[in-house]
Write a protein that holds these residues in place. Structure first.
Motif, PDB file in Angstrom:
ATOM      1  N   ASP A  38       1.312  -9.336  -4.103  1.00 41.72           N
ATOM      2  CA  ASP A  38       0.384  -9.853  -5.110  1.00 41.72           C
ATOM      3  C   ASP A  38      -0.606  -8.779  -5.548  1.00 41.72           C
ATOM      4  OD1 ASP A  38       1.317 -12.580  -5.156  1.00 41.72           O
ATOM      5  OD2 ASP A  38       0.430 -12.803  -3.173  1.00 41.72           O
ATOM      6  N   LEU A  39      -0.840  -7.798  -4.672  1.00 37.13           N
ATOM      7  CA  LEU A  39      -1.739  -6.692  -4.969  1.00 37.13           C
ATOM      8  C   LEU A  39      -1.081  -5.410  -4.489  1.00 37.13           C
ATOM      9  CD1 LEU A  39      -4.488  -5.381  -5.713  1.00 37.13           C
ATOM     10  CD2 LEU A  39      -5.300  -6.029  -3.418  1.00 37.13           C
ATOM     11  N   LEU A  40      -0.957  -4.431  -5.388  1.00 34.86           N
ATOM     12  CA  LEU A  40      -0.424  -3.117  -5.036  1.00 34.86           C
ATOM     13  C   LEU A  40      -1.546  -2.099  -5.159  1.00 34.86           C
ATOM     14  CD1 LEU A  40       1.996  -1.256  -4.341  1.00 34.86           C
ATOM     15  CD2 LEU A  40       2.260  -0.903  -6.819  1.00 34.86           C
ATOM     16  N   ILE A  41      -1.801  -1.372  -4.064  1.00 38.90           N
ATOM     17  CA  ILE A  41      -2.811  -0.323  -4.021  1.00 38.90           C
ATOM     18  C   ILE A  41      -2.107   0.989  -3.715  1.00 38.90           C
ATOM     19  CG2 ILE A  41      -4.863   0.520  -2.817  1.00 38.90           C
ATOM     20  CD1 ILE A  41      -5.492  -2.439  -2.159  1.00 38.90           C
ATOM     21  N   ALA A  42      -2.261   1.975  -4.585  1.00 43.20           N
ATOM     22  CA  ALA A  42      -1.521   3.231  -4.420  1.00 43.20           C
ATOM     23  C   ALA A  42      -2.459   4.423  -4.511  1.00 43.20           C
ATOM     24  CB  ALA A  42      -0.423   3.333  -5.475  1.00 43.20           C
ATOM     25  N   ASP A  43      -2.363   5.310  -3.529  1.00 41.07           N
ATOM     26  CA  ASP A  43      -3.187   6.518  -3.470  1.00 41.07           C
ATOM     27  C   ASP A  43      -2.321   7.709  -3.866  1.00 41.07           C
ATOM     28  OD1 ASP A  43      -5.205   8.294  -3.021  1.00 41.07           O
ATOM     29  OD2 ASP A  43      -5.530   7.771  -0.920  1.00 41.07           O
ATOM     30  N   GLU A  44      -2.468   8.194  -5.081  1.00 42.77           N
ATOM     31  CA  GLU A  44      -1.691   9.317  -5.615  1.00 42.77           C
ATOM     32  C   GLU A  44      -0.178   9.093  -5.455  1.00 42.77           C
ATOM     33  OE1 GLU A  44      -2.961  11.718  -7.278  1.00 42.77           O
ATOM     34  OE2 GLU A  44      -5.085  11.630  -6.782  1.00 42.77           O
TER      35      GLU A  44
ATOM     36  N   VAL B  60       0.838  -1.201   0.000  1.00 41.06           N
ATOM     37  CA  VAL B  60       0.000   0.000   0.000  1.00 41.06           C
ATOM     38  C   VAL B  60       0.871   1.249   0.000  1.00 41.06           C
ATOM     39  CG1 VAL B  60      -1.837   1.281   1.155  1.00 41.06           C
ATOM     40  CG2 VAL B  60      -1.788  -1.223   1.303  1.00 41.06           C
ATOM     41  N   VAL B  61       0.589   2.162  -0.916  1.00 45.32           N
ATOM     42  CA  VAL B  61       1.204   3.480  -0.912  1.00 45.32           C
ATOM     43  C   VAL B  61       0.143   4.459  -0.421  1.00 45.32           C
ATOM     44  CG1 VAL B  61       2.350   5.279  -2.257  1.00 45.32           C
ATOM     45  CG2 VAL B  61       2.659   2.866  -2.873  1.00 45.32           C
ATOM     46  N   TYR B  62       0.339   4.959   0.806  1.00 46.13           N
ATOM     47  CA  TYR B  62      -0.638   5.856   1.409  1.00 46.13           C
ATOM     48  C   TYR B  62      -0.387   7.290   0.949  1.00 46.13           C
ATOM     49  CZ  TYR B  62      -1.016   1.890   4.626  1.00 46.13           C
ATOM     50  OH  TYR B  62      -1.166   0.637   5.166  1.00 46.13           O
ATOM     51  N   GLN B  63      -1.460   8.060   0.844  1.00 45.01           N
ATOM     52  CA  GLN B  63      -1.323   9.450   0.427  1.00 45.01           C
ATOM     53  C   GLN B  63      -0.567  10.260   1.472  1.00 45.01           C
ATOM     54  OE1 GLN B  63      -5.073  11.190  -0.682  1.00 45.01           O
ATOM     55  NE2 GLN B  63      -4.112  12.753  -1.926  1.00 45.01           N
ATOM     56  N   ASP B  64      -0.669   9.869   2.752  1.00 46.87           N
ATOM     57  CA  ASP B  64       0.027  10.596   3.817  1.00 46.87           C
ATOM     58  C   ASP B  64       1.307   9.872   4.266  1.00 46.87           C
ATOM     59  OD1 ASP B  64      -1.227   8.457   4.970  1.00 46.87           O
ATOM     60  OD2 ASP B  64      -2.200   9.573   6.581  1.00 46.87           O
ATOM     61  N   PHE B  65       1.806   8.962   3.451  1.00 48.67           N
ATOM     62  CA  PHE B  65       3.098   8.274   3.589  1.00 48.67           C
ATOM     63  C   PHE B  65       3.150   7.271   4.757  1.00 48.67           C
ATOM     64  CE2 PHE B  65       4.656  12.686   2.176  1.00 48.67           C
ATOM     65  CZ  PHE B  65       4.246  12.451   0.873  1.00 48.67           C
TER      66      PHE B  65
ATOM     67  N   THR C 275      -5.514   8.290  -8.879  1.00 48.05           N
ATOM     68  CA  THR C 275      -4.725   9.449  -9.298  1.00 48.05           C
ATOM     69  C   THR C 275      -5.621  10.539  -9.873  1.00 48.05           C
ATOM     70  OG1 THR C 275      -2.874  10.173 -10.693  1.00 48.05           O
ATOM     71  CG2 THR C 275      -4.332   8.491 -11.614  1.00 48.05           C
ATOM     72  N   HIS C 276      -5.124  11.787  -9.751  1.00 51.68           N
ATOM     73  CA  HIS C 276      -5.741  12.928 -10.429  1.00 51.68           C
ATOM     74  C   HIS C 276      -4.990  13.254 -11.723  1.00 51.68           C
ATOM     75  CE1 HIS C 276      -7.478  13.862  -6.365  1.00 51.68           C
ATOM     76  NE2 HIS C 276      -8.505  14.197  -7.133  1.00 51.68           N
ATOM     77  N   ASP C 277      -3.883  12.568 -11.955  1.00 54.25           N
ATOM     78  CA  ASP C 277      -3.021  12.882 -13.099  1.00 54.25           C
ATOM     79  C   ASP C 277      -3.576  12.232 -14.372  1.00 54.25           C
ATOM     80  OD1 ASP C 277      -1.037  13.394 -14.908  1.00 54.25           O
ATOM     81  OD2 ASP C 277       0.620  12.705 -13.637  1.00 54.25           O
ATOM     82  N   LEU C 278      -4.482  12.928 -15.044  1.00 46.96           N
ATOM     83  CA  LEU C 278      -5.102  12.363 -16.245  1.00 46.96           C
ATOM     84  C   LEU C 278      -4.125  12.292 -17.413  1.00 46.96           C
ATOM     85  CD1 LEU C 278      -8.668  13.965 -16.140  1.00 46.96           C
ATOM     86  CD2 LEU C 278      -7.854  11.804 -15.161  1.00 46.96           C
ATOM     87  N   THR C 279      -3.062  13.114 -17.381  1.00 45.89           N
ATOM     88  CA  THR C 279      -2.032  13.012 -18.407  1.00 45.89           C
ATOM     89  C   THR C 279      -1.342  11.660 -18.326  1.00 45.89           C
ATOM     90  OG1 THR C 279      -1.663  15.402 -18.372  1.00 45.89           O
ATOM     91  CG2 THR C 279       0.076  14.039 -19.319  1.00 45.89           C
ATOM     92  N   LEU C 280      -1.026  11.240 -17.108  1.00 46.53           N
ATOM     93  CA  LEU C 280      -0.406   9.939 -16.887  1.00 46.53           C
ATOM     94  C   LEU C 280      -1.357   8.827 -17.313  1.00 46.53           C
ATOM     95  CD1 LEU C 280       1.836   8.148 -15.597  1.00 46.53           C
ATOM     96  CD2 LEU C 280       0.590   8.369 -13.438  1.00 46.53           C
ATOM     97  N   VAL C 281      -2.616   8.940 -16.952  1.00 48.40           N
ATOM     98  CA  VAL C 281      -3.616   7.938 -17.306  1.00 48.40           C
ATOM     99  C   VAL C 281      -3.718   7.800 -18.824  1.00 48.40           C
ATOM    100  CG1 VAL C 281      -6.083   7.393 -17.236  1.00 48.40           C
ATOM    101  CG2 VAL C 281      -4.938   8.257 -15.179  1.00 48.40           C
ATOM    102  N   LYS C 282      -3.779   8.918 -19.509  1.00 46.06           N
ATOM    103  CA  LYS C 282      -3.912   8.901 -20.967  1.00 46.06           C
ATOM    104  C   LYS C 282      -2.675   8.306 -21.628  1.00 46.06           C
ATOM    105  CE  LYS C 282      -4.990  11.885 -24.894  1.00 46.06           C
ATOM    106  NZ  LYS C 282      -5.314  13.276 -25.331  1.00 46.06           N
ATOM    107  N   ARG C 283      -1.496   8.640 -21.104  1.00 45.84           N
ATOM    108  CA  ARG C 283      -0.250   8.168 -21.716  1.00 45.84           C
ATOM    109  C   ARG C 283      -0.110   6.660 -21.610  1.00 45.84           C
ATOM    110  NH1 ARG C 283       2.760  11.410 -19.299  1.00 45.84           N
ATOM    111  NH2 ARG C 283       3.750  10.122 -17.711  1.00 45.84           N
ATOM    112  N   LEU C 284      -0.482   6.094 -20.470  1.00 40.84           N
ATOM    113  CA  LEU C 284      -0.314   4.648 -20.280  1.00 40.84           C
ATOM    114  C   LEU C 284      -1.436   3.844 -20.927  1.00 40.84           C
ATOM    115  CD1 LEU C 284       1.004   4.404 -16.622  1.00 40.84           C
ATOM    116  CD2 LEU C 284       2.290   4.233 -18.740  1.00 40.84           C
TER     117      LEU C 284
END
Length: 243
Positions: A169-175, A95-100, A207-216
């Protein structure tokens, strides 16, 4: 309704059936969530602030239990599982937490290695791997630094290294790229993509990064007013049943 269950060749990594959740009586942060993520899949989660993205992630990594509905993780109905079983399931999740959530009294190296220490691994077995991972995220010169001396971007990179170190086996990442520059963000996403491809890790990134979403161009799910819809790589979304 969003579901991939009908065409999954294997048991879904995670499955939600009729999940509703809220914090106050009558409050619905999430409403009737139905989804399944196949092993080795890669999805983005988008949506405006306050739409329930973080709450959905918390339900996925078992930090919360839904008000109604059920969550299956690696084929286990978490509503009926014993505490020991739930503990073992959590250990298969990064898990990657938004508040680290780094521990201030530990160094960058010690924070990154923490999941391996918790399960009793000998440091001689993992030290080189942790060092290599920290070098990859650009912290090779900061391994002995405490979190209070690290910038927000550096803390984010330690948090990502910690989430990846156990090859989950599962990676969950918040921003996960929210506090780093575009070049480092690209490098971190490449690392996650490699984990996804080499180990068939199921990846779910909010993520809020729609540029990243579109690129991938990876599949996108979108939350709007607590409802989960299937979106496009450009950030638009539609409701209704999967085709």
């Amino acid at each position: 309704m969003i579901t991939e269950t009908s065409f999954l060749p294997d048991e879904p990594t995670i499955r939600m059936d009729g999940v509703n959740h809220g914090y106050l009586q009558g409050d619905h942060v999430l409403g009737d969530i139905n989804m399944a993520l196949r092993p080795g899949s890669f999805h983005f989660l988008t949506g405006p602030s306050g739409s329930g993205k973080t709450t959905l992630l918390q339900l996925m990594y078992l930090a919360q239990t839904p008000r109604t509905g059920r969550v299956w993780l690696f084929g286990v109905d978490t509503s009926r599982a014993e505490r020991k079983v739930l503990t073992n399931l959590r250990r298969r999740i990064g898990v990657v937490y938004q508040d680290f959530r780094l521990l201030d009294h530990l160094t960058a190296y010690e924070n990154a290695a923490l999941p391996l220490r918790v399960i009793g691994r000998n440091e001689r077995e993992y030290r080189d791997d942790v060092m290599e991972l920290l070098h990859w995220v650009g912290l090779g010169e900061r391994i002995n630094a405490k979190p209070t001396t690290l910038s927000g971007g550096e803390q984010q990179r330690v948090a990502i290294a910690r989430a990846l170190v156990n090859k989950p086996d599962l990676l969950i990442a918040d921003e996960p790229t929210g506090n780093v520059d575009p070049e480092m963000g690209e490098r971190l996403i490449r690392l996650i993509l490699e984990l996804n491809k080499r180990l068939s890790t199921t990846v779910f990134i909010a993520t809020h990064d729609l540029t990243l979403v579109k690129r991938l161009g990876a599949p996108v799910l979108r939350l709007e007013n607590g409802l989960l819809m299937k979106g496009s790589s450009t950030g638009s979304a539609y409701g209704g049943e999967d085709e």
